[in-house]
Structures are given as C-alpha cells and as structure tokens.
Design a protein around this motif. Sequence first.
Motif, PDB file in Angstrom:
ATOM      1  N   LEU A  57       6.708   3.464 -10.790  1.00 30.09           N
ATOM      2  CA  LEU A  57       8.563   4.051 -11.142  1.00 30.09           C
ATOM      3  C   LEU A  57       8.523   3.696 -12.958  1.00 30.09           C
ATOM      4  O   LEU A  57       9.237   4.409 -13.491  1.00 30.09           O
ATOM      5  N   ALA A  58       7.928   2.506 -13.010  1.00 28.58           N
ATOM      6  CA  ALA A  58       7.829   2.526 -14.654  1.00 28.58           C
ATOM      7  C   ALA A  58       6.316   3.359 -15.306  1.00 28.58           C
ATOM      8  O   ALA A  58       6.677   4.215 -16.558  1.00 28.58           O
ATOM      9  N   MET A  59       5.835   3.734 -14.655  1.00 28.75           N
ATOM     10  CA  MET A  59       4.520   4.656 -14.903  1.00 28.75           C
ATOM     11  C   MET A  59       5.092   5.765 -15.348  1.00 28.75           C
ATOM     12  O   MET A  59       5.035   6.900 -16.228  1.00 28.75           O
ATOM     13  N   SER A  60       5.661   6.069 -14.466  1.00 22.20           N
ATOM     14  CA  SER A  60       6.547   8.223 -14.466  1.00 22.20           C
ATOM     15  C   SER A  60       7.420   7.716 -15.290  1.00 22.20           C
ATOM     16  O   SER A  60       8.136   8.979 -15.444  1.00 22.20           O
ATOM     17  N   ARG A  70      12.616  11.192  -6.886  1.00 24.54           N
ATOM     18  CA  ARG A  70      12.530  11.793  -7.284  1.00 24.54           C
ATOM     19  C   ARG A  70      14.542  12.150  -6.397  1.00 24.54           C
ATOM     20  O   ARG A  70      14.587  13.182  -7.098  1.00 24.54           O
ATOM     21  N   ARG A  71      14.885  11.354  -4.999  1.00 18.79           N
ATOM     22  CA  ARG A  71      16.058  11.685  -4.670  1.00 18.79           C
ATOM     23  C   ARG A  71      17.098  11.221  -5.561  1.00 18.79           C
ATOM     24  O   ARG A  71      18.280  11.239  -5.674  1.00 18.79           O
ATOM     25  N   VAL A  72      16.935   9.374  -6.458  1.00 17.41           N
ATOM     26  CA  VAL A  72      17.854   9.146  -6.898  1.00 17.41           C
ATOM     27  C   VAL A  72      18.090   8.962  -8.639  1.00 17.41           C
ATOM     28  O   VAL A  72      19.117   8.792  -8.543  1.00 17.41           O
ATOM     29  N   GLY A  73      16.610   9.529  -8.839  1.00 12.37           N
ATOM     30  CA  GLY A  73      16.392   9.631 -10.650  1.00 12.37           C
ATOM     31  C   GLY A  73      15.726   7.583 -10.919  1.00 12.37           C
ATOM     32  O   GLY A  73      16.230   6.803 -10.212  1.00 12.37           O
ATOM     33  N   LEU A  74      15.095   7.750 -11.451  1.00 12.54           N
ATOM     34  CA  LEU A  74      13.820   7.045 -11.921  1.00 12.54           C
ATOM     35  C   LEU A  74      15.044   5.399 -12.630  1.00 12.54           C
ATOM     36  O   LEU A  74      14.599   4.440 -11.726  1.00 12.54           O
ATOM     37  N   ARG A  75      16.024   5.843 -13.038  1.00 12.74           N
ATOM     38  CA  ARG A  75      16.362   4.850 -13.434  1.00 12.74           C
ATOM     39  C   ARG A  75      17.211   3.157 -12.043  1.00 12.74           C
ATOM     40  O   ARG A  75      16.627   2.102 -11.850  1.00 12.74           O
ATOM     41  N   ARG A  76      17.926   4.487 -10.966  1.00 10.50           N
ATOM     42  CA  ARG A  76      18.599   3.870 -10.061  1.00 10.50           C
ATOM     43  C   ARG A  76      17.258   3.110  -8.832  1.00 10.50           C
ATOM     44  O   ARG A  76      18.082   2.056  -8.742  1.00 10.50           O
ATOM     45  N   ALA A  77      16.572   3.516  -9.226  1.00  9.71           N
ATOM     46  CA  ALA A  77      15.526   3.220  -7.884  1.00  9.71           C
ATOM     47  C   ALA A  77      14.641   1.928  -8.934  1.00  9.71           C
ATOM     48  O   ALA A  77      14.372   1.384  -8.150  1.00  9.71           O
ATOM     49  N   LEU A  78      14.432   2.257  -9.915  1.00  9.37           N
ATOM     50  CA  LEU A  78      13.547   0.854 -10.566  1.00  9.37           C
ATOM     51  C   LEU A  78      14.902   0.237 -11.132  1.00  9.37           C
ATOM     52  O   LEU A  78      14.521  -1.542 -10.287  1.00  9.37           O
ATOM     53  N   ALA A 112       0.681  -1.234   0.105  1.00 11.98           N
ATOM     54  CA  ALA A 112      -0.072   0.093   0.040  1.00 11.98           C
ATOM     55  C   ALA A 112       0.682   1.032  -0.140  1.00 11.98           C
ATOM     56  O   ALA A 112       0.468   1.833  -0.937  1.00 11.98           O
ATOM     57  N   PRO A 113       1.786   1.400   0.521  1.00 14.07           N
ATOM     58  CA  PRO A 113       2.524   2.335   0.616  1.00 14.07           C
ATOM     59  C   PRO A 113       3.744   2.934  -0.393  1.00 14.07           C
ATOM     60  O   PRO A 113       4.897   3.733  -0.298  1.00 14.07           O
ATOM     61  N   SER A 114       3.938   1.324  -0.517  1.00 15.19           N
ATOM     62  CA  SER A 114       5.353   1.604  -1.018  1.00 15.19           C
ATOM     63  C   SER A 114       5.142   2.037  -2.712  1.00 15.19           C
ATOM     64  O   SER A 114       6.319   2.666  -2.794  1.00 15.19           O
ATOM     65  N   ALA A 115       4.010   2.706  -3.147  1.00 12.17           N
ATOM     66  CA  ALA A 115       4.306   3.538  -4.718  1.00 12.17           C
ATOM     67  C   ALA A 115       4.940   4.699  -3.772  1.00 12.17           C
ATOM     68  O   ALA A 115       5.431   4.967  -4.545  1.00 12.17           O
ATOM     69  N   LEU A 116       4.142   5.020  -2.921  1.00  8.93           N
ATOM     70  CA  LEU A 116       4.890   6.518  -2.123  1.00  8.93           C
ATOM     71  C   LEU A 116       6.229   6.564  -2.126  1.00  8.93           C
ATOM     72  O   LEU A 116       6.874   7.584  -2.136  1.00  8.93           O
ATOM     73  N   PHE A 117       7.162   5.072  -1.301  1.00 15.75           N
ATOM     74  CA  PHE A 117       8.555   5.141  -1.068  1.00 15.75           C
ATOM     75  C   PHE A 117       8.956   5.372  -2.319  1.00 15.75           C
ATOM     76  O   PHE A 117      10.183   5.636  -2.032  1.00 15.75           O
ATOM     77  N   TRP A 118       8.628   4.163  -3.433  1.00 15.55           N
ATOM     78  CA  TRP A 118       9.659   4.293  -4.625  1.00 15.55           C
ATOM     79  C   TRP A 118       9.093   5.434  -5.302  1.00 15.55           C
ATOM     80  O   TRP A 118      10.336   5.644  -5.896  1.00 15.55           O
ATOM     81  N   SER A 119       8.516   6.223  -5.066  1.00 20.96           N
ATOM     82  CA  SER A 119       8.563   7.558  -5.831  1.00 20.96           C
ATOM     83  C   SER A 119       9.433   8.328  -4.943  1.00 20.96           C
ATOM     84  O   SER A 119       9.906   9.287  -5.845  1.00 20.96           O
ATOM     85  N   ALA A 120       9.594   8.235  -4.163  1.00 20.99           N
ATOM     86  CA  ALA A 120      10.324   9.571  -2.990  1.00 20.99           C
ATOM     87  C   ALA A 120      11.428   8.937  -3.812  1.00 20.99           C
ATOM     88  O   ALA A 120      12.217  10.061  -3.520  1.00 20.99           O
ATOM     89  N   VAL A 121      12.291   7.919  -3.485  1.00 19.26           N
ATOM     90  CA  VAL A 121      13.191   7.438  -4.147  1.00 19.26           C
ATOM     91  C   VAL A 121      13.498   7.362  -5.236  1.00 19.26           C
ATOM     92  O   VAL A 121      15.029   8.249  -5.697  1.00 19.26           O
TER      93      VAL A 121
END
Length: 388
Positions: free
Chosen positions: A309-312, A261-269, A250-259
């Motif tokens: 992350l993938a949709m973003s 924003r902080r490190v870039g989508l590729r690194r987060a993915l 449930a909160p993972s989308a918010l968490f990974w979206s924040a990650v």
Amino acid sequence: MDRPRTPTRSAVDGALALAAAMGIGRFAYTALLPATQRALGAGDGMAGAIASVNLAGYLVGVLAARHLAASPARAAALRVGLAATALATILGAATAAPLAWLALRGAAGVASGLVFVLASAAALERAAPPGELYGGVGFGIALSGAVAALTPASAGWDVPWLALGLAAVLLPIPAWRHLAPVVAPTPRELAPADDAAALGFGLGRLSAAYFLEGLGYIVSGTFAVAAVRRTPGLEALAPWTWVLTGLAAAPSALFWSAVGRRVGLRRALVLAHLTQAVGMALPSLSSSAAAALGGAALFGGTFVGIVALAMSAGRALAPASPGRVVGTLTAVYGVGQIIGPIAAGALSQRLGDPRPAVLVAAGAVAVGGLLLLPAGRPARLAPPAHRP
C-alpha cells in the motif's frame, strides 16, 4: 538482452528475488533465533544488536540502490545483492562467533537493501502488480519458518542455515536473468495506482507513518518466535507461528491492494496499521495458543500489505520516478528498523521479558496509522477511478 515479460511474470521474478533477499536474507534470523542464540551464547541484548546491524546494513543498501535505480550499473548491483544474500546465509552456518555474525548480518543487510529497491523498481517499471510482487516476502518467511519447524532436533543449529542458503541461491535465478537489465519505462507502465489528489496526505506524512511502521513491526519481526518459545506450554508452537506469519503474509499484499482499490489507499493504510497493532499486542496480553496464533495471522496478514500500500501511494505521489520513491520510503523505514531492535532488545534484557517492548512497538504502529487520518476537514475518500 531482456526477453519480453508480461507484468505478472515480472512480478513473479521480483517476488522470488524478494523471497530470497527479505524472506530468507532478513527474516530467517527471526525463525532461527532461539537455536542461533544458544549456539552464539547471545542474550537478548546481543540478539537485538545483531538484528540492528543487519538493518543498518539494509539502510546502506537502500541508500546506495536509490542512486543506482536508473543507472546502467543497476544490473551488476542487483546481481551482487542476490549473490551476497546467499553467501552470507551459507557462511552463517560456518561460525558461532558473535563478532563474525555481526559482520555477516551487516553484509546480508546491505544485500537485501540493494535487492529490495532494485528488484522492486525493475518490476514496477514493467508494470508488475505490487500485490503480487511483495507477496514474495511472505513466501520467503513461510519457507524459513517451515525449515525451522521441520529440522529435526538432533540436527545441528547450522543445518537450517545451510538449507536456506541453498534456497537463496535457487529462488532468484529468474530475477538474475530477467530483472537485472534496465528497460526504459513507458508512460503507460508508470500510470499511478491511485489518484494523488485523493490520497489526503503527501510524501512527508506517508514517510512519517512508514517510519513508525518500520520502528514497530520489526520488534515482532525479530523477537516473535523467541517470545512464544518462552511462554510455558507453547515452546513447540513457536516455529509454527512463524510459518503462519509467512502464510498470512504471502497473499496479504494482494488482499490489501484490493482493499485499497475499493476504499482508497489512505483508509486501507489506516486500517492495516491498526489491525497490525492488535496482532502484535495479542501475544503480549495473553499466554494462550489462540493469542499466539491469532497474533501471528494478523501480523503476517498486514505488514507486507502495508509495504504494498505504501509503495502504491508513493508511486501515485511520484509516478515518474518509482525507483526514487521506493528508495526514499524504504530509507525512512530502514531508520525505524535500526532503532527498534536495539531499543527492544535492551528493554527485554532489562526486564527479562520481551512483551512490554512488543506492546510499545504496537503503539508506534498504531500511531503511524493515525497520522494518516485527515487533518481538519475530512478529505474526499472516493475509491480510485477506473482506468481503461
């Protein structure tokens, strides 16, 4: 006429629709699989085939929705998908015939594919934050797991299906009222969440990684509860691992979206893929309760985050057509989902143990993450610039 909605309200509307269509329409089958298998007299091979028919229907729904995303017919299609999700869930309680279940799960798949793409596109057009939007999937998973865990053993196998069918009627009412009408997106609403040039990959590599994610995650997403139930000493823990999966999701989308924003989508993915692979593998490498619970938390805490992350990333690559990019990515994901349960079910039936199939699936998820690493010279991976 559609009333004005804030982006957050639109995200909540979409999240409730996804809770019904995905958390219940798709994943209630996982939570209730052990009892449903017994009622249907179905082995792992048949259970995998039923899951794959559902996912084949999902792909059909996604492909149809991809062409409806910008059409005036979108409102009717979204409402049909929401109604069909509830109806298929309720009718599942009325029969224990495997052929009927193949038909019902196929219909539920078409419905969930329609709702996922159309509700996502409608919410994103209203500038809904992806982290809040896709958290609805985790909420629906937690709900389906809680219903499975709290249903008394003396109740029939059909009781939880009826309860979740009622939930699938009630949850998407806000989406029915507010998301179905088509609105004209503004350039501001379509502003990408990350700069496309900074991603370091194109839609082709993103699609390949997302295909492997769909292929791999769905094996745990189908057989996780059944596998824990077959582990000596952990039978009573099995449904609660699915509740934990949903609570972590449930909160993972918010968490990974924040990650992201902080490190870039590729690194987060990449990090999310590798973390998920570890979570999937843990229960297959150890028979302890800690491994089952840790695996559930890591799996639940990543797979919805990877979707967000993938949709973003897709929206950054194609900011003018969110409906089309959601449909394209979800279609390749859907193809992977169809293959995964069939292959895993056949392997599990042959070996009498689902754990080797889960380990192979975890490897596929890890490879998907590695595909997104930079080729040759590392690309600059600065976090996305702040947008006023």
